[in-house]
Write an enzyme that holds these catalytic residues in place. Structure first.
Site, mmCIF file in Angstrom:
data_model
loop_
_atom_site.group_PDB
_atom_site.id
_atom_site.type_symbol
_atom_site.label_atom_id
_atom_site.label_comp_id
_atom_site.label_asym_id
_atom_site.label_seq_id
_atom_site.Cartn_x
_atom_site.Cartn_y
_atom_site.Cartn_z
ATOM 1 N N LYS A 112 0.848 -1.195 0.000
ATOM 2 C CA LYS A 112 0.000 0.000 0.000
ATOM 3 C C LYS A 112 0.881 1.242 0.000
ATOM 4 C CE LYS A 112 0.882 1.537 4.366
ATOM 5 N NZ LYS A 112 1.485 2.861 4.674
ATOM 6 N N ASP B 64 -2.105 -1.897 10.543
ATOM 7 C CA ASP B 64 -2.349 -1.829 9.094
ATOM 8 C C ASP B 64 -3.113 -3.043 8.577
ATOM 9 O OD1 ASP B 64 -1.221 0.642 8.489
ATOM 10 O OD2 ASP B 64 0.774 -0.181 8.082
#
Length: 281
Positions: A9, A134
């Site tokens: 990401k 995350d």
């Protein structure tokens, strides 16, 4: 056997808006999946958790989030058999790209698919939060607004197929140390998150690129001057905008022209081994 891609990401924005009593920072950030991934092959075995990896510097014991994800799933759902996990690592480590969290999310999904297909992504995300902030985002993926300590994930309109160059310099950064060094009261300029979300909705790459902001740059760029140099070099090659991802040190830049992006990639790759040309997905 389950074969899954664990995608990296980037942050299109990262804002710190407060701090909890337990020391965790309260965040408001826009996360985006990119087409850079590790490949995990996961299969059942009689007992234990066994990890192998193509990179010798990646730990294959309980320091690895993939290991901890498997153990967490087994303990939560009473799984008595074991699992073999092979990781082909392509995402740079300690890079601000959530590589470890992506691997952990892939393990949780694979074990769900093998043992308890009725468990939905929301339940996996809540479970994953126990080992990494995350992980909830990595379970959901795509384009999303992430809030709280990362556990509140709101999907946004997909921001797909935008070209980017990603540069990871030859050192890692400790997320814990970056947050410890961050003085919230000294953050002068915060991201205009609403403006960025609106630009994403209209698929306006230029507006997103011009308004990307990561308040953790205040810490990491001061410690590592080379990151500012990388940003300047990327702009010099025609990037629409650059930003550090997460706590760093990876820097990415958006391009609206593949020829410019390719030229930038060719030049940056000579200086920085871990340079990638990829796109949002």
């Amino acid at each position: 056997m389950q074969v899954l891609k664990a995608y990296a990401k980037i942050n299109l924005s990262l804002d710190v808006i407060g701090k909890r009593n337990d020391g965790y920072h309260l965040l408001r950030m826009i996360m985006q999946t990119i087409d850079l991934y590790d490949v995990l092959k996961i299969c059942r075995t009689e007992s234990g958790i066994h990890i192998t990896c193509n990179k010798s510097y990646v730990p294959c014991d309980n320091r690895n989030l993939a290991y901890r994800a498997a153990k967490l799933f087994m303990n939560k759902y009473g799984i008595r058999s074991g699992v073999n996990i092979n990781i082909v690592k392509n995402i740079p480590v300690a890079a601000g790209l959530a590589g470890g969290s992506a691997d952990a999310a892939a393990v949780l999904k694979a074990m769900r698919n093998m043992y308890l297909p009725g468990v939905h992504d929301g339940e996996l995300a809540r479970l994953g939060l126990n080992i990494g902030t995350d992980i909830p985002y990595c379970i959901i993926g795509g384009t999303a607004l992430c809030e709280g300590i990362g556990e509140i994930v709101t999907p946004l309109k997909p921001f797909r197929d935008h070209i980017l160059i990603l540069v990871k310099p030859p050192f890692g950064v400790s997320t814990k140390e970056v947050y410890e060094d961050l003085n919230i009261s000294k953050i002068i300029k915060h991201p205009n998150t609403g403006l960025i979300i609106n630009a994403i909705r209209k698929d306006r790459l230029g507006v997103v690129s011009e308004n990307m902001k990561n308040v953790l740059e205040n810490v990491t760029l001061k410690k590592h001057f080379v990151l500012k140099q990388i940003k300047d070099q990327l702009i010099g090659f025609g990037a629409l905008g650059t930003l550090m991802s997460g706590s760093g040190p990876s820097i990415f830049a958006f391009f609206d022209d593949m020829l410019k992006a390719q030229e930038c990639y060719d030049k940056m790759k000579v200086k920085y081994k871990e340079t990638f040309i990829t796109r949002t997905i």
